[in-house]
Design an enzyme around this catalytic site. Structure first.
Site, PDB file in Angstrom:
ATOM      1  N   HIS A   1       0.852  -1.543  -0.234  1.00  0.00           N
ATOM      2  CA  HIS A   1      -0.190   0.121   0.074  1.00  0.00           C
ATOM      3  C   HIS A   1       1.026   0.874  -0.028  1.00  0.00           C
ATOM      4  O   HIS A   1       1.948   1.103   0.712  1.00  0.00           O
ATOM      5  CB  HIS A   1      -1.151  -0.042   1.241  1.00  0.00           C
ATOM      6  CG  HIS A   1      -0.116   0.295   2.877  1.00  0.00           C
ATOM      7  ND1 HIS A   1       0.086   0.978   2.972  1.00  0.00           N
ATOM      8  CD2 HIS A   1       0.280  -0.441   2.809  1.00  0.00           C
ATOM      9  CE1 HIS A   1       0.419   0.885   4.701  1.00  0.00           C
ATOM     10  NE2 HIS A   1       0.518  -0.719   4.228  1.00  0.00           N
ATOM     11  N   ASP A   2       0.084   2.042  -0.381  1.00  0.00           N
ATOM     12  CA  ASP A   2       1.013   3.657  -0.583  1.00  0.00           C
ATOM     13  C   ASP A   2       2.363   3.460  -1.426  1.00  0.00           C
ATOM     14  O   ASP A   2       3.008   4.742  -1.339  1.00  0.00           O
ATOM     15  CB  ASP A   2       0.903   4.661   0.686  1.00  0.00           C
ATOM     16  CG  ASP A   2      -0.247   4.012   1.029  1.00  0.00           C
ATOM     17  OD1 ASP A   2      -1.110   5.029   1.185  1.00  0.00           O
ATOM     18  OD2 ASP A   2      -0.343   3.532   2.066  1.00  0.00           O
TER      19      ASP A   2
ATOM     20  N   GLY B   1       5.550  -1.166   2.577  1.00  0.00           N
ATOM     21  CA  GLY B   1       4.737   0.079   2.331  1.00  0.00           C
ATOM     22  C   GLY B   1       5.504   0.831   2.751  1.00  0.00           C
ATOM     23  O   GLY B   1       6.162   1.495   2.322  1.00  0.00           O
TER      24      GLY B   1
END
Length: 264
Positions: free
Chosen positions: A121-122, A139
């Site tokens: 994520h991200d 992440g």
């Protein structure tokens, strides 16, 4: 018409260009948008708020747009954004973003992503990168343009990787990898600059001379990071052609976290 195999499950709310191809047993969720010329192989799952651009080639057995592997995630409508002309090989996992950071995960244009790559994520990946098999990004990792990551490279969360950097196979990054640097090891250490890659991308002899000088200042003269940054900032006076390269390096070093540091 869109060529969708009879065994594929495509939600009626998904937005697919008429030229998109979907392979057997693939599942496409309701919030997915796929642009012209993109092909999706068999047994893929594309879900979440995922936008995929034009002329991508997505091979079989990929999971794109699943929720992040983050215990803080509570179902927020975060996103996965994939640009144009990317090749995504088998068994890759790209997660959507998380509300605690950008809220999206992004892959740019013209990237070559080999099998078993994970984008957590991200993560934000630029353009023209190559990720070899089993590259794993935790992440919040940011990867700039023209980066090459060797097979089984593992990147710790919140690390940044500068443009034209290169890692050898089995490298483990715990810190930021500056532009142009070639790194290897567990943990990774700087070994050289990516001179061959720069030549292939049309860098002039003068620009490469500036990159060599940056390497010496960062890694060969026992300077502190602040001292090296100050010296690097002066290089463009002697090599004006390298102004953009010098600025990129100085900006990268200035934006880093003192706690994380750079690969040295």
């Amino acid at each position: 018409m869109t060529r969708i195999h009879a065994t594929a499950l495509v939600d009626p709310a998904a937005e697919l260009d008429s030229s998109v191809e979907i392979g057997p047993y693939t599942v496409i969720g309701p919030h997915v948008r796929i642009g012209a010329g993109t092909t999706v192989g068999a047994h893929c799952v594309i879900e979440g708020h995922t936008t995929i651009g034009q002329d991508n080639r997505i091979f079989q057995f990929n999971s794109l747009g699943a929720i992040p592997q983050d215990k803080k995630y509570k179902g927020e409508p975060c996103e996965l954004r994939i640009g144009d002309r990317n090749t995504i090989r088998e068994f890759c996992t790209f997660n959507i973003g998380s509300p605690g950071d950008l809220g999206y995960t992004a892959l740019g244009n013209d990237n070559w992503v080999m099998a078993y790559v994970h984008l957590a994520h991200d993560c934000v990946v630029g353009n023209h990168t190559i990720f070899a098999n089993n590259t794993q990004l935790a992440g919040h990792v940011h990867v700039d343009d023209w980066v090459i990551l060797g097979g089984f490279t593992v990147v710790h969360q919140f690390c940044r990787i500068g443009a034209h950097a290169f890692t050898a196979m089995n490298s483990l990054l715990f810190g930021d990898l500056p532009p142009f640097v070639m790194a290897q090891g567990q943990p990774a250490q700087a070994r050289a600059m990516n001179f061959e890659g720069l030549r292939r991308r049309g860098f002039s002899a003068e620009r490469i001379r500036a990159v060599k000088a940056m390497h010496k200042l960062l890694y060969r003269q026992s300077l502190t990071l602040d001292q090296a940054k100050a010296e690097i900032a002066q290089l463009a006076q002697a090599i004006p052609e390298a102004q953009a390269d010098v600025d990129m390096m100085v900006n990268f070093l200035s934006a880093g976290s003192p706690e994380r540091g750079i690969v040295r």
